[in-house]
Design a protein around this motif. Structure first.
Motif, mmCIF file in Angstrom:
data_model
loop_
_atom_site.group_PDB
_atom_site.id
_atom_site.type_symbol
_atom_site.label_atom_id
_atom_site.label_comp_id
_atom_site.label_asym_id
_atom_site.label_seq_id
_atom_site.Cartn_x
_atom_site.Cartn_y
_atom_site.Cartn_z
ATOM 1 N N VAL A 35 0.839 -1.204 0.000
ATOM 2 C CA VAL A 35 0.000 0.000 0.000
ATOM 3 C C VAL A 35 0.873 1.253 0.000
ATOM 4 N N SER A 138 -7.366 3.102 2.251
ATOM 5 C CA SER A 138 -6.283 3.690 1.460
ATOM 6 C C SER A 138 -6.823 4.601 0.371
ATOM 7 N N ARG A 197 0.389 9.895 6.498
ATOM 8 C CA ARG A 197 0.634 9.206 5.227
ATOM 9 C C ARG A 197 1.024 10.164 4.107
#
Length: 645
Positions: A35, A138, A197
């Motif tokens: 990911v 995600s 992230r």
């Protein structure tokens, strides 16, 4: 700015890491970093598209979002709808309600927010492997990134020299933010939320602009090949060295992110590695990687939910099914919508607004029905489920169980924590959740032998007087360290201590833990206390308290979907040996009741006795206590012993 076939190869690596990891985590322990590789690739590709098309007018922003909608939304909403329909026929009502809420969150690009703030991640939470749309977190991160990234580039491209320093600053702040959350025990937010992230998506954009600098342009293909191989080693090394038990992302995500960045920069010139990543099989997997990512998790979640073992043979079949579904959805959904020439507003209305409205309406309907969808619910379904619920409730659901992640003296001294009355009980049941699930057993003993006891349980923290936090998981260390001295002081108020814990779980019952337990037992005896140490209850691999409930709809034979964990007997043998080294410490376990005639079962006459594979339900605890009292005399446990000198 030319099309790069090697990026399809990188996508293939990313999706294969994720899919193989989710099929069997033991094959690639850190395969979840696929990911992270996707994030870096997305940052590069999106920045390349913005840079190539330019963003100077409002219409340019609309064009960017038109492309994003047609690329992401159709197949994502289709897979979500199929998952919901399947869920209506497979899931229990509460699970269908949860699925409906997660689908609504996904429709509004907020899956990561939903799973951060509404997903139960406690010790007793349902296995996350059963949550069909968990993987859409995600997409939530990426879609939120797309909201601010075009605007940021719009301003930055007016000052080209500020681009790389600004992106570097954002990356540093993002990594630091993730580390802060991790150190603050906010592991869920660190994993799912955009601030921690963003550095990975920014890294992709950084690579695009770095590739245009004189340093990179003058770098020879040979040196770029070396950098690419280094990057590949960092990515694959992270996949095999990391585990799902490690704090992530934060600094642990730096190697894979750096590796992905090196691979992207290395591919700016043709060299052996970029040629290898551009081979036909890699490009084909990369081309269907988005659909593979979308399909793999719901398929695996439903198989596990229905107790299908993902062994080698089934794993291969599942992988083939994922490929087949991905090829079909890429061919018939992704490709047609991806290449449409419709302008922004028709795309927005037909591919986003209208299907989202239908999806949300269906989810609200399921929620309003409390998950009892008429066509998918057998006759008398609700009444049958209610009858099963009380049998499998965990200890922590009851007021008389004083279990918590962070304990205070006030919490531990609540009147409700007393079992079988008594204003000043002499007994204290102390331990973790494996002590809490014995309250019913000792409650029956207390009634039989006329004593009262207080209970205090620290979740996921071992009953040690010293160094307890050393054996707790990362997210439990702080609470364990804070509570240990409070409990140590409280122990002095009691004459008799009953110790119980999930011994197997603390660093796999290491010698260090055994030494700590021995020291604790000696210290308690030296304080003048009588001590009973309770062996661990039999554990059952694959046990699901909801099996009987699922069987109403799906017809399972629950007696065949579990196996007894033989390791408990070995651990209890060692606990008995440790107890024998301290004069006056008494050992007891109740596995002869759970395993009559040596045959262990989490069921008693067809009734579930366990909450999960390692914890008795509170109802089961009281039943086992009744059977234990009827089976033998436990009076010896409560007879006074001389104080250890």
């Amino acid at each position: 700015m030319t099309y790069r076939f090697d990026i399809e190869g990188l996508r293939a690596i990313a999706v294969l890491l994720v899919v193989i990891f989710h099929i069997n985590e033991n094959l690639i322990t850190g395969g979840f970093v696929g990911v992270d590789l996707f994030f870096v690739i997305s940052g590069y590709v999106i920045t390349q598209r913005i840079y190539k098309d330019g963003i100077n007018r409002p219409s340019d922003f609309l064009e960017f979002y038109r492309r994003r909608i047609r690329r992401i939304t159709p197949v994502m909403l289709f897979v979500t709808a199929v998952t919901l329909i399947a869920g209506a026929f497979i899931l229990l009502p509460d699970d269908l309600v949860d699925l409906s809420w997660s689908a609504i969150a996904a429709a509004f690009s907020a899956s990561n927010i939903y799973f951060t703030f509404f997903l139960d991640t406690s010790y007793f939470a349902n296995d996350s492997h059963y949550i069909p749309l968990l993987h859409l977190w995600s997409l939530g991160v990426e879609e939120q990134f797309y909201l601010f990234w075009p605007m940021l580039l719009f301003f930055l491209m007016k000052w080209p020299r500020a681009i790389l320093p600004t992106l570097a600053f954002i990356m540093v702040v993002s990594v630091a933010w993730g580390e802060y959350w991790i150190r603050d025990d906010n592991f869920t937010a660190a994993y799912y939320m955009l601030p921690s992230r963003a550095f990975q998506l920014c890294a992709g954009g950084f690579c695009l602009f770095a590739a245009q600098t004189r340093i990179v342009k003058d770098t020879s293909p040979t040196l770029l090949f070396v950098l690419g191989v280094t990057g590949l080693i960092l990515v694959i090394g992270s996949a095999y060295m990391l585990t799902s038990q490690m704090a992530f992302p934060g600094r642990n995500a730096i190697p894979v992110t750096l590796g992905a960045a090196l691979l992207l920069i290395a591919g700016t010139k043709v060299q052996p590695l970029s040629r290898f990543l551009s081979i036909w099989p890699a490009r084909q997997i990369g081309n269907i990687s988005y659909s593979m990512y979308l399909w793999h998790w719901p398929l695996l979640a439903y198989l596990r939910y229905t107790y299908v073992e993902i062994n080698l043979a089934n794993g291969v079949l599942v992988f083939v099914a994922i490929i087949a579904l991905s090829v079909l959805s890429t061919r018939f959904i992704e490709a047609p919508f991806r290449h449409t020439k419709m302008p922004f507003w028709p795309v927005f209305n037909r591919m986003l607004a209208a299907p989202v409205a239908v999806l949300v309406a269906a989810c609200i309907g399921a929620i309003s029905l409390k998950g009892f969808v008429p066509l998918a619910s057998p006759d008398g379904y609700e009444e049958k489920l209610e009858a099963l619920t009380e049998q499998t409730k965990a200890a922590y659901n009851y007021d008389y169980v004083c279990q918590g992640a962070k304990l205070t003296k006030e919490f531990a001294e609540r009147g409700s924590c007393l079992i079988n009355g008594g204003a000043s009980p002499k007994y204290l049941l102390w331990g973790d959740s494996n002590a809490a699930h014995y309250i019913g057993v000792f409650g029956e003993l207390a009634k039989k032998y006329d004593f009262s006891f207080r209970n205090i349980e620290h979740s996921s923290c071992p009953p040690l007087l010293e160094g307890a936090a050393n054996f707790a998981a990362a997210k439990n260390k702080k609470g364990c360290a804070m509570s240990a001295p409070i409990i140590s002081e409280m122990l002095n108020e009691y004459d008799r201590i009953i110790v119980a814990a999930s011994y197997m779980g603390y660093q796999n019952f290491s010698e260090r833990f055994q030494d700590g337990l021995l020291k604790t037992l000696k210290a308690l005896r030296e304080r003048g206390m009588e001590v009973i140490i309770v062996g661990q209850a039999a554990r059952f691999n694959g046990y699901d308290r909801n099996c009987a409930a699922k069987a109403i709809k799906l017809g399972f034979d629950c007696a065949t979907q579990f196996t007894s964990n033989t390791g408990v007997a070995k651990v209890n043998k060692k606990i008995r040996e440790i107890a024998s080294q301290v004069p006056g410490v008494k050992y007891v376990d109740f596995n002869d009741v759970i395993c009559p005639n040596g045959i262990c079962s989490p069921y008693n006459n067809g009734r579930p006795m366990y909450f999960d594979g390692g914890h008795l339900s509170m109802s089961g605890s009281w039943i086992i206590g009744k059977e234990a009292v009827a089976l033998r005399d436990y009076r010896y446990l409560f007879q006074a012993q001389a104080v250890l000198q």
